[in-house]
Design a protein around this motif. Structure first.
Motif, PDB file in Angstrom:
ATOM      1  N   GLU A 115       2.726  17.904   1.496  1.00 58.46           N
ATOM      2  CA  GLU A 115       3.025  17.757   0.062  1.00 58.46           C
ATOM      3  C   GLU A 115       4.519  17.757  -0.226  1.00 58.46           C
ATOM      4  O   GLU A 115       4.993  18.397  -1.174  1.00 58.46           O
ATOM      5  CB  GLU A 115       2.290  18.839  -0.745  1.00 58.46           C
ATOM      6  N   CYS A 116       5.264  17.046   0.592  1.00 57.70           N
ATOM      7  CA  CYS A 116       6.717  16.913   0.381  1.00 57.70           C
ATOM      8  C   CYS A 116       6.980  15.754  -0.564  1.00 57.70           C
ATOM      9  O   CYS A 116       6.432  14.674  -0.374  1.00 57.70           O
ATOM     10  CB  CYS A 116       7.425  16.608   1.700  1.00 57.70           C
ATOM     11  N   GLU A 117       7.838  16.001  -1.544  1.00 57.70           N
ATOM     12  CA  GLU A 117       8.247  14.896  -2.419  1.00 57.70           C
ATOM     13  C   GLU A 117       9.443  14.157  -1.857  1.00 57.70           C
ATOM     14  O   GLU A 117       9.686  13.001  -2.209  1.00 57.70           O
ATOM     15  CB  GLU A 117       8.564  15.440  -3.805  1.00 57.70           C
ATOM     16  N   SER A 118      10.222  14.845  -1.003  1.00 57.39           N
ATOM     17  CA  SER A 118      11.448  14.218  -0.491  1.00 57.39           C
ATOM     18  C   SER A 118      11.607  14.517   0.990  1.00 57.39           C
ATOM     19  O   SER A 118      11.233  15.599   1.476  1.00 57.39           O
ATOM     20  CB  SER A 118      12.656  14.729  -1.272  1.00 57.39           C
ATOM     21  N   ILE A 119      12.167  13.546   1.708  1.00 55.89           N
ATOM     22  CA  ILE A 119      12.352  13.673   3.153  1.00 55.89           C
ATOM     23  C   ILE A 119      13.657  12.976   3.536  1.00 55.89           C
ATOM     24  O   ILE A 119      13.980  11.923   2.967  1.00 55.89           O
ATOM     25  CB  ILE A 119      11.145  13.079   3.909  1.00 55.89           C
ATOM     26  N   ALA A 120      14.396  13.572   4.472  1.00 55.25           N
ATOM     27  CA  ALA A 120      15.649  12.967   4.947  1.00 55.25           C
ATOM     28  C   ALA A 120      15.530  12.650   6.433  1.00 55.25           C
ATOM     29  O   ALA A 120      15.138  13.513   7.232  1.00 55.25           O
ATOM     30  CB  ALA A 120      16.822  13.916   4.704  1.00 55.25           C
ATOM     31  N   PHE A 121      15.855  11.414   6.768  1.00 61.15           N
ATOM     32  CA  PHE A 121      15.818  10.948   8.161  1.00 61.15           C
ATOM     33  C   PHE A 121      17.226  10.694   8.687  1.00 61.15           C
ATOM     34  O   PHE A 121      18.050  10.095   7.970  1.00 61.15           O
ATOM     35  CB  PHE A 121      15.117   9.580   8.247  1.00 61.15           C
ATOM     36  N   GLN A 149       4.779   1.272   0.549  1.00 58.17           N
ATOM     37  CA  GLN A 149       4.024   0.262  -0.205  1.00 58.17           C
ATOM     38  C   GLN A 149       2.527   0.511  -0.099  1.00 58.17           C
ATOM     39  O   GLN A 149       1.785   0.248  -1.033  1.00 58.17           O
ATOM     40  CB  GLN A 149       4.394  -1.145   0.272  1.00 58.17           C
ATOM     41  N   SER A 150       2.059   1.041   1.034  1.00 57.19           N
ATOM     42  CA  SER A 150       0.615   1.258   1.149  1.00 57.19           C
ATOM     43  C   SER A 150       0.186   2.633   0.629  1.00 57.19           C
ATOM     44  O   SER A 150      -0.900   2.778   0.092  1.00 57.19           O
ATOM     45  CB  SER A 150       0.136   1.051   2.593  1.00 57.19           C
ATOM     46  N   GLN A 151       1.055   3.663   0.741  1.00 56.76           N
ATOM     47  CA  GLN A 151       0.642   5.024   0.374  1.00 56.76           C
ATOM     48  C   GLN A 151       1.205   5.508  -0.971  1.00 56.76           C
ATOM     49  O   GLN A 151       0.700   6.468  -1.531  1.00 56.76           O
ATOM     50  CB  GLN A 151       1.079   6.021   1.469  1.00 56.76           C
ATOM     51  N   GLY A 152       2.304   4.926  -1.416  1.00 56.37           N
ATOM     52  CA  GLY A 152       2.882   5.326  -2.702  1.00 56.37           C
ATOM     53  C   GLY A 152       3.508   6.715  -2.728  1.00 56.37           C
ATOM     54  O   GLY A 152       3.786   7.266  -3.792  1.00 56.37           O
ATOM     55  N   GLN A 153       3.785   7.297  -1.607  1.00 54.47           N
ATOM     56  CA  GLN A 153       4.446   8.594  -1.483  1.00 54.47           C
ATOM     57  C   GLN A 153       5.020   8.736  -0.075  1.00 54.47           C
ATOM     58  O   GLN A 153       4.558   8.003   0.812  1.00 54.47           O
ATOM     59  CB  GLN A 153       3.480   9.743  -1.805  1.00 54.47           C
TER      60      GLN A 153
END
Ligand code: APR
Length: 181
Positions: A115-121, A149-153
């Motif tokens: 349930e992460c809204e943000s991720i840094a790579f 595009q397929s998952q929206g998150q």
């Protein structure tokens, strides 16, 4: 630079991954999860020893190339670290693109699961593992775009590029994706 895919934002910044204020930070790990230099060294130094203790305990077999595993984030401000294992570049005919894309995709799946809204790579595989920067930009951004595009998150995917060359390579590819879509 920022580009939206549906409701999701992909952002490029130049900087240090350890100082990002996001829910999950991605580490460029090795399949033994043994630590190292580069991103791996910086993340473990900042996070403290609890993270290596946790990965040793939870993942004694390590993590296969092209995948990722999750841990807590110790002293980092993030909630999670996803330890992703990119391929060593061997000329490009050994399945490296699929493995790199798999590592990014698995991190995004872990972000959704946690349930992460943000991720840094970081630019996985482009340091010690020798993946050419322009190809890494193309393959990683394609993987992220397809997932969003397929998952929206998740809502925000940030690429943290360590120098101007890396930033330029990613910016060129992201720019070309906005023309196309
Ligand atoms: N923040 C963001 N990017 C960074 C940082 C940092 N603090 N430090 C290095 N980088 C950049 C590098 O310039 C490179 O473009 O991250 C990219 C990935 O480089 P590496 O960390 O060398 O990762 P990788 O090529 O995937 O090699 C993984 O190196 O450290 C070992 O244990 C690790 O064996 C594994 C291997």
């Amino acid at each position: 630079m920022r580009v939206k895919f549906g409701e999701c934002l992909v952002e490029l910044v130049q900087g240090d991954i350890t100082s990002q204020q996001v829910d999950a930070i991605v580490n460029a790990a090795n399949s033994q999860l043994a630590g190292g230099g580069g991103v791996d060294g910086a993340i473990h130094r900042m996070a403290g020893p609890s993270v290596m203790e946790e990965t040793d305990r939870r993942y004694p077999e390590g993590c296969p190339t092209g995948s990722a595993v999750a841990s807590t984030a110790g002293n980092l401000s993030a909630k999670h670290i996803f330890h992703a294992v990119g391929p060593v570049w061997r000329g490009g005919n050994g399945g490296e693109p699929g493995q790199l894309q798999g590592a990014y995709r698995r991190c995004l799946e872990l972000a959704v699961e946690h349930e992460c809204e943000s991720i840094a790579f970081p630019a996985i595989s482009t340091g010690v593992y020798g993946y050419p920067m322009d190809l890494a930009a193309e393959h990683s951004l394609t993987s992220v775009r397809d997932f969003l595009q397929s998952q929206g998150q998740p809502s925000l995917v940030r690429f943290v590029l360590f120098n101007g060359g890396a930033f330029g390579a990613y910016a060129r590819v992201l720019e070309s994706m906005t023309d196309a879509h």
